[in-house]
Write a protein that holds these residues in place. Sequence first.
Motif, PDB file in Angstrom:
ATOM      1  N   ARG A 159      44.078  37.928  34.368  1.00 33.54           N
ATOM      2  CA  ARG A 159      43.042  37.459  33.437  1.00 33.54           C
ATOM      3  C   ARG A 159      41.707  37.297  34.149  1.00 33.54           C
ATOM      4  NH1 ARG A 159      47.426  34.410  31.125  1.00 33.54           N
ATOM      5  NH2 ARG A 159      46.946  32.654  32.516  1.00 33.54           N
ATOM      6  N   ARG A 160      41.734  36.801  35.383  1.00 35.19           N
ATOM      7  CA  ARG A 160      40.502  36.644  36.156  1.00 35.19           C
ATOM      8  C   ARG A 160      39.881  38.000  36.458  1.00 35.19           C
ATOM      9  NH1 ARG A 160      40.307  31.617  38.863  1.00 35.19           N
ATOM     10  NH2 ARG A 160      38.323  32.302  39.749  1.00 35.19           N
ATOM     11  N   GLU A 161      40.728  38.978  36.794  1.00 30.42           N
ATOM     12  CA  GLU A 161      40.219  40.322  37.068  1.00 30.42           C
ATOM     13  C   GLU A 161      39.620  40.940  35.805  1.00 30.42           C
ATOM     14  OE1 GLU A 161      43.448  42.463  38.769  1.00 30.42           O
ATOM     15  OE2 GLU A 161      43.229  41.569  40.763  1.00 30.42           O
ATOM     16  N   ALA A 162      40.275  40.723  34.652  1.00 36.17           N
ATOM     17  CA  ALA A 162      39.746  41.237  33.389  1.00 36.17           C
ATOM     18  C   ALA A 162      38.410  40.569  33.056  1.00 36.17           C
ATOM     19  CB  ALA A 162      40.750  41.004  32.258  1.00 36.17           C
ATOM     20  N   PHE A 163      38.308  39.268  33.345  1.00 41.13           N
ATOM     21  CA  PHE A 163      37.055  38.547  33.094  1.00 41.13           C
ATOM     22  C   PHE A 163      35.942  39.086  33.987  1.00 41.13           C
ATOM     23  CE2 PHE A 163      34.400  34.667  33.986  1.00 41.13           C
ATOM     24  CZ  PHE A 163      33.745  34.673  32.764  1.00 41.13           C
ATOM     25  N   LEU A 164      36.283  39.373  35.254  1.00 43.89           N
ATOM     26  CA  LEU A 164      35.298  39.941  36.175  1.00 43.89           C
ATOM     27  C   LEU A 164      34.830  41.309  35.681  1.00 43.89           C
ATOM     28  CD1 LEU A 164      33.691  40.085  38.797  1.00 43.89           C
ATOM     29  CD2 LEU A 164      35.781  40.870  39.949  1.00 43.89           C
ATOM     30  N   GLN A 165      35.764  42.121  35.194  1.00 43.50           N
ATOM     31  CA  GLN A 165      35.391  43.439  34.688  1.00 43.50           C
ATOM     32  C   GLN A 165      34.505  43.322  33.456  1.00 43.50           C
ATOM     33  OE1 GLN A 165      36.101  46.362  36.330  1.00 43.50           O
ATOM     34  NE2 GLN A 165      34.587  47.114  34.864  1.00 43.50           N
ATOM     35  N   GLU A 166      34.789  42.319  32.621  1.00 44.06           N
ATOM     36  CA  GLU A 166      33.949  42.090  31.437  1.00 44.06           C
ATOM     37  C   GLU A 166      32.524  41.724  31.849  1.00 44.06           C
ATOM     38  OE1 GLU A 166      33.749  39.122  27.531  1.00 44.06           O
ATOM     39  OE2 GLU A 166      35.528  39.164  28.801  1.00 44.06           O
ATOM     40  N   ILE A 167      32.395  40.903  32.880  1.00 48.13           N
ATOM     41  CA  ILE A 167      31.069  40.546  33.392  1.00 48.13           C
ATOM     42  C   ILE A 167      30.341  41.799  33.867  1.00 48.13           C
ATOM     43  CG2 ILE A 167      29.843  39.346  35.246  1.00 48.13           C
ATOM     44  CD1 ILE A 167      31.945  37.151  35.085  1.00 48.13           C
ATOM     45  N   LYS A 168      31.047  42.652  34.605  1.00 47.85           N
ATOM     46  CA  LYS A 168      30.420  43.870  35.127  1.00 47.85           C
ATOM     47  C   LYS A 168      30.030  44.821  33.999  1.00 47.85           C
ATOM     48  CE  LYS A 168      32.609  43.803  39.692  1.00 47.85           C
ATOM     49  NZ  LYS A 168      33.506  44.517  40.633  1.00 47.85           N
ATOM     50  N   ASN A 169      30.881  44.917  32.969  1.00 50.14           N
ATOM     51  CA  ASN A 169      30.556  45.784  31.834  1.00 50.14           C
ATOM     52  C   ASN A 169      29.329  45.270  31.078  1.00 50.14           C
ATOM     53  OD1 ASN A 169      32.754  47.399  32.442  1.00 50.14           O
ATOM     54  ND2 ASN A 169      34.094  46.452  30.917  1.00 50.14           N
TER      55      ASN A 169
END
Length: 244
Positions: A175-185
């Motif tokens: 979930r943390r990795e998905a949140f980080l990817q969302e920030i980058k997107n």
Amino acid sequence: MNRQLLTLLLLSALAYSCASPIPISKLSANDNEGKWIAGRKFITKELNGHYITLSYYRNDGDMLIFDVLYDNRSSDTLIFDPSNALISAYAPDMFHLSTQKAVDPELKILEYDRSAAREEARLVNDRISELFINATDLATTIVESTDPRISQEEADARFIQRNQMSNTRQLALDRREAFLQEIKNTRVYWEETPVRKTTVLTNEYISGLLFFERNRDAQFYTVSFTIPKHGTIDFEFEQALIKP
């Protein structure tokens, strides 16, 4: 009686805690001129060879989004900067409510860069912690499987419990990795979609989205663009709030 009262209080608290849908802003251009394209009205105004075309797009939460195009047909070189765009909100009686600058994309990009850096650091620390915990769990499993004081059933139960906890931690990492990817997107969105500060030479143009904070109390808006050394170009809109 006390139980019924408690139930009523809980139901009341639940009712008040429910989120209400955000109203939709419908902005209409108060201008008889303009060109309709795909259901939206685009207004073009000119000041000494500086042309600006503006169209209301939609609201995203309490953010108003506009399509803007600046076309430089003057002999000047102009730095088109979103911070030179203002939105003034007015009440139904034309009482002035607020004036704000357009959202600065550079500040948004910096905000998401900082958030991404913080999340990446947390993820690195969490992964290191997970490696240490997994190594400890493996050592514990080996010790318990050979400890005569612990039955096989108990050792298996402890192993299953550790495995479940490991899966839970891995889900949290995912979930943390998905949140980080969302920030980058989202960072990419703010890098590519808004109109950004740009030097525009003669016979060049720039286009993109322009963002303003919404004022739900407003019925009228004036969007103003400052053309240095020349003046301002104003666009008038009327706002209707539509309930979902």
